[in-house]
Design an enzyme around this catalytic site. Structure first.
Site, PDB file in Angstrom:
ATOM      1  N   ASP A  15      39.279  43.509  38.651  1.00 32.40           N
ATOM      2  CA  ASP A  15      40.037  42.428  38.049  1.00 32.40           C
ATOM      3  C   ASP A  15      39.251  41.965  36.825  1.00 32.40           C
ATOM      4  OD1 ASP A  15      41.953  40.336  37.739  1.00 32.40           O
ATOM      5  OD2 ASP A  15      40.634  38.984  38.844  1.00 32.40           O
ATOM      6  N   ASP A  17      39.645  38.401  34.958  1.00 35.58           N
ATOM      7  CA  ASP A  17      39.296  36.980  34.968  1.00 35.58           C
ATOM      8  C   ASP A  17      38.595  36.589  36.267  1.00 35.58           C
ATOM      9  OD1 ASP A  17      40.594  36.060  32.421  1.00 35.58           O
ATOM     10  OD2 ASP A  17      42.324  36.955  33.412  1.00 35.58           O
TER      11      ASP A  17
END
Length: 219
Positions: A15, A17
């Site tokens: 991922d 963020d």
């Protein structure tokens, strides 16, 4: 704990963020500003944004006839704040050590936002990236991580997903991958192990090594 934890990982699916870039402050600034514009409680909005596509959050909070304009506005606000984003501790060192063929980013953000935040943090933009625009259904649906594994030419069970949000961790588990959780949002989820950040995390020869000193919870 007396030794490092190791996870088999022919590929790594990150991922963006909260995992590679520390965007929490920027996300809070952008979404709080957006919430005020739409007469919504910023705290209530912040409780549902992490790990999800902006369009999915907007659809939950805004009437149908206003969604397109509302989605365009939050996209603009987030891009305006992207330059403030630093890297998560350990991210630069880990990415610099990885062959390009073994890692990808799977993010709920737009291509422009993901790229802007990676560059602002001084991190490389991967050759393999799945964004919110590439999937029909966002996290916690596993579609993004299944596509990310496919881009690496691997079955998902031979990858490790690196995630911070409950929605993202659920997506990684549903895809069949092992999951390394990052930060306090990952506590209480189905992650195999949770660490504070990426400090000291290394990969070599198909094995991801996690230092015991950084573990917040082991599986």
């Amino acid at each position: 704990m007396t030794g490092d934890l190791t996870l088999p990982a022919r590929g790594l699916l990150f991922d963006n963020d909260g995992v590679l870039v520390d965007s929490d402050e920027a996300v809070t600034t952008s979404w709080s500003r957006w919430a005020v514009e739409h007469d919504l409680d910023p705290a209530a909005v912040m409780a549902v944004v992490h790990g999800r596509r902006a369009a999915d959050t907007v659809a939950d909070l805004v009437p149908a006839d206003r969604r397109a304009a509302a989605a365009e506005l939050i996209d603009r606000y987030e891009l305006e704040d992207a330059h403030t984003v630093p890297p998560v501790a350990g991210a630069a060192e880990l990415l610099a050590s990885l062959p390009a063929r073994v890692w990808a980013v799977v993010t709920s953000g737009t291509p422009a936002l993901a790229t802007a935040r990676l560059r602002a943090a001084g991190l490389p933009v991967p050759g393999a990236m799945v964004t919110g625009h590439d999937v029909r259904t966002g996290k916690p649906d596993p579609e993004g991580y299944l596509l990310g594994a496919r881009l690496l030419g691997l079955p998902p069970e031979e990858t490790v997903v690196v995630e911070d949000s409950p929605a993202g961790i659920a997506a990684g588990r549903a895809a069949g991958a092992r999951v390394l959780g990052i930060g306090v949002r990952a506590l209480g989820t189905g992650a195999d192990v949770v660490v504070a950040d990426l400090t000291g995390v290394t990969w070599a020869d198909g094995v991801l090594s996690v230092p015991a000193s950084s573990e917040l919870r082991a599986g």
